[in-house]
Design a protein around this motif. Sequence first.
Motif, mmCIF file in Angstrom:
data_model
loop_
_atom_site.group_PDB
_atom_site.id
_atom_site.type_symbol
_atom_site.label_atom_id
_atom_site.label_comp_id
_atom_site.label_asym_id
_atom_site.label_seq_id
_atom_site.Cartn_x
_atom_site.Cartn_y
_atom_site.Cartn_z
ATOM 1 N N SER A 220 38.795 35.553 41.848
ATOM 2 C CA SER A 220 38.528 36.925 41.426
ATOM 3 C C SER A 220 39.823 37.717 41.305
ATOM 4 C CB SER A 220 37.594 37.623 42.422
ATOM 5 O OG SER A 220 38.181 37.693 43.699
ATOM 6 N N VAL A 221 39.855 38.563 40.281
ATOM 7 C CA VAL A 221 40.983 39.454 40.030
ATOM 8 C C VAL A 221 40.458 40.886 40.051
ATOM 9 C CG1 VAL A 221 42.747 40.191 38.381
ATOM 10 C CG2 VAL A 221 42.190 37.759 38.618
ATOM 11 N N ALA A 222 41.100 41.765 40.801
ATOM 12 C CA ALA A 222 40.704 43.175 40.860
ATOM 13 C C ALA A 222 41.754 44.006 40.138
ATOM 14 C CB ALA A 222 40.557 43.641 42.303
ATOM 15 N N ILE A 223 41.324 44.732 39.107
ATOM 16 C CA ILE A 223 42.235 45.630 38.398
ATOM 17 C C ILE A 223 42.282 46.949 39.140
ATOM 18 C CG2 ILE A 223 42.698 46.830 36.232
ATOM 19 C CD1 ILE A 223 41.237 44.697 34.742
ATOM 20 N N THR A 224 43.472 47.368 39.494
ATOM 21 C CA THR A 224 43.631 48.641 40.175
ATOM 22 C C THR A 224 44.838 49.364 39.604
ATOM 23 O OG1 THR A 224 43.697 49.673 42.369
ATOM 24 C CG2 THR A 224 45.104 47.763 42.023
#
Length: 381
Positions: A220-224
């Motif tokens: 999983s990749v979280a864009i912040t």
Amino acid sequence: MAGTWLMGDAAATAGRRPTAVLVAVHPEQSDGSGPGSDTSLAELRRLADTDGLAVAGAVVQNRAKPDPATFVGAGKADELAEVAARNRADVVIADGELSPGQVRNLEERTGVRVVDRTALILDIFSEHARTSEGRLQVELAQIAYQLPRLRGDGRSMSRVGGGRMAGGAGMGVRGPGEMKLETQRRRLRQRATRLRGNVAELSRRRERRRGRRARNRVPSVAITGYTNAGKSALLNRLTGADAPVQDVLFATLDPTVRRISTGDLTYTVTDTVGFVRHLPHQLVDAFRSTLEEVTGADLVLHVVDASAPDALEQITTVHGVLHEIGAGDLPELLVLNKIDVAPPEWVDALCRACPEAVPVSAVTGEGVDRLRAELAARLSR
């Protein structure tokens, strides 16, 4: 359009945007200047504009710290009253968090409603929350802000236990008024307890979904990143999603999760709420279940607006919030977005300061193929 809590009885300003005057205190440097004052005030203007307000003027004072009684000094408070009267202001917005006493004193001086930066941000969040989870979290944050600011005349809230809230002052009431105030406090605390239970259940559901992805070995990749850095636009470019893209602050509050397949690798990308300077702690606490999408990620995709003159300060702000929510030690990939509009020398300077960053344009697609390759390489390690 800004809500009635912001303007009080002046809410029926039909045919025009409500008018706001800003007031700020900036620490004084040895040369007499306040560091970052232009940037901070410009951001407050953007926040006010996002909330549907027309900014008519601003009063800024350079001093070591805010006045405990009136935020600015007595002379500046008089100047603020003159500016508010001259511009027929509906509201004064302070670039900082005000105490109930400061609100009361400034309202007495200016004769108009006074709110602070935190209340303004909470109001924007209440407008932009679309899902039931987002609305629950915003209301919980509103109540946390509202409880210590209730006043006897009931002006600090438009609806008990929901809707928008206002910056209020101390009690200043006795007898039946004090009993009414305690009733309001009790109802808000009961409402907050129910909201926390609902948010906790939604958090458990989200955790179960993350657990299924982990069992299926889906990275999983979280864009912040800072608000309005182009996170949703980048998500759309990477995944073909249709997340809303607007040139306003806090356009996205509710997480959007999409899958990407590159060769033999499949992973999820989640767009999360953007951050801002002095993000209200009430929001961080209330949105903690949503922000867990970041803490549970394998990689944080930190999007930076390369066209922002204070891009490095924004990076520092985001890192501060990530540490606050327990995500400060996660692997991070920095992305310099908006290189299509950023001055080339700014992009070059950011690349020198952050040599591992990937420059991209979510609008034109420049650099996106390199970003996809870098994501695949990082997640395959």
